[in-house]
Design a protein around this motif. Sequence first.
Motif, PDB file in Angstrom:
ATOM      1  N   VAL A  36       0.868  -1.191   0.000  1.00 37.86           N
ATOM      2  CA  VAL A  36       0.000   0.000   0.000  1.00 37.86           C
ATOM      3  C   VAL A  36       0.903   1.239   0.000  1.00 37.86           C
ATOM      4  CG1 VAL A  36      -1.826   1.225   1.244  1.00 37.86           C
ATOM      5  CG2 VAL A  36      -1.731  -1.287   1.341  1.00 37.86           C
ATOM      6  N   LEU A  37       0.669   2.139  -0.961  1.00 39.90           N
ATOM      7  CA  LEU A  37       1.487   3.348  -1.079  1.00 39.90           C
ATOM      8  C   LEU A  37       0.572   4.560  -1.275  1.00 39.90           C
ATOM      9  CD1 LEU A  37       4.228   4.892  -1.847  1.00 39.90           C
ATOM     10  CD2 LEU A  37       3.764   4.167  -4.199  1.00 39.90           C
ATOM     11  N   VAL A  38       0.868   5.628  -0.566  1.00 42.19           N
ATOM     12  CA  VAL A  38       0.177   6.903  -0.807  1.00 42.19           C
ATOM     13  C   VAL A  38       1.263   7.945  -1.079  1.00 42.19           C
ATOM     14  CG1 VAL A  38      -1.343   8.695   0.144  1.00 42.19           C
ATOM     15  CG2 VAL A  38      -1.675   6.289   0.814  1.00 42.19           C
ATOM     16  N   PHE A  39       1.137   8.677  -2.181  1.00 39.31           N
ATOM     17  CA  PHE A  39       2.077   9.779  -2.398  1.00 39.31           C
ATOM     18  C   PHE A  39       1.349  11.040  -2.840  1.00 39.31           C
ATOM     19  CE2 PHE A  39       2.157   7.606  -6.563  1.00 39.31           C
ATOM     20  CZ  PHE A  39       2.046   8.665  -7.452  1.00 39.31           C
ATOM     21  N   GLU A  40       2.016  12.154  -2.574  1.00 40.73           N
ATOM     22  CA  GLU A  40       1.515  13.455  -3.007  1.00 40.73           C
ATOM     23  C   GLU A  40       2.106  13.669  -4.391  1.00 40.73           C
ATOM     24  OE1 GLU A  40      -0.177  15.392  -0.280  1.00 40.73           O
ATOM     25  OE2 GLU A  40      -0.927  16.300  -2.135  1.00 40.73           O
ATOM     26  N   SER A  41       1.276  13.824  -5.399  1.00 39.98           N
ATOM     27  CA  SER A  41       1.815  13.992  -6.755  1.00 39.98           C
ATOM     28  C   SER A  41       1.897  15.481  -7.094  1.00 39.98           C
ATOM     29  CB  SER A  41       0.914  13.280  -7.764  1.00 39.98           C
ATOM     30  OG  SER A  41      -0.320  13.958  -7.875  1.00 39.98           O
TER      31      SER A  41
END
Length: 294
Positions: A36-41
């Motif tokens: 699971v990955l969350v990034f700010e693009s």
Amino acid sequence: IMAGWFSEINRMWPGEALSLQVDKIVFQGKSEFQDVLVFESRSHGRVLVLDGVIQLSERDECSYQEMITHLPLCSISNPTKVLVVGGGDGGVLRELARYPSIERIDLCELDKMVIDVAKEYFPGLACGFDNPVVTLHIGDGVSFVRNAPPETYDAILIDSTDPDGPAKELFEVPFYQAVARALRPRGVMCALSESPWLNIQTVKNHLDVCRQVFKGSVRFAWTTVPTYPSGVIGLVLCSKEAIDFEKPVVSDKALGTMQLGGASLKHPLKYYNSALHASALCLPEFAKNVLTVK
Ligand code: PUT
């Protein structure tokens, strides 16, 4: 992620990969089922990625969430019970909150980490969990649907990951047989499919599986999601009795004014309207030739 860019490289779409510039990694974890990955693009707000595949970006999630919900729900009158399989980000729940007739929503999500991450990092979607008619079930969607009492739901929405992974069984005949059993006679199902631009044979196989089970109507619809591979995602609409999915029985105007409050009040419709509903079922020639039953 390499040199500040995330690239969605996957064997389901060989030879192509969307890349997004990463401003900041917000969360990285490994659940029992997936990475699971969350990034700010740089360009699309926060992005949720499961096993390397983009599930949503804040900028374009409206197109997927609104279409997978309102294509089926605007095709029927006064739904009272709805089941969501998957949908752990809460976006479909946010959209279902627009329907005042709904008395109960069951959501069965395999991976609790997806719900936890959505609640922490995607408040604009996870607000859907605030609806008091929602009952959460953490577990396997196939068993949940198999154990559901017959003829229970007006709508079943399959908001899963792609077929190449933990969701594989959600694209097979035994699962859809259980879905058909759990649907009321005039009930509707809407399931994630794939883009006809990527592998049209996969879409055809999916429709053939559905046609084996649903003897009323089986239709392919599509919507644009710039951060999904090819920018297009398919949806399959099915019913046990014939339904004219091209003619919504709830208008966009009615849907817009049905907002009771809570989550949907703060989130006016951004994508769905009645004209798009009808056009979502129109196919380009190359797809019509393969996907339509002659
Ligand atoms: N609901 C997730 C869809 C993923 C598309 N690649």
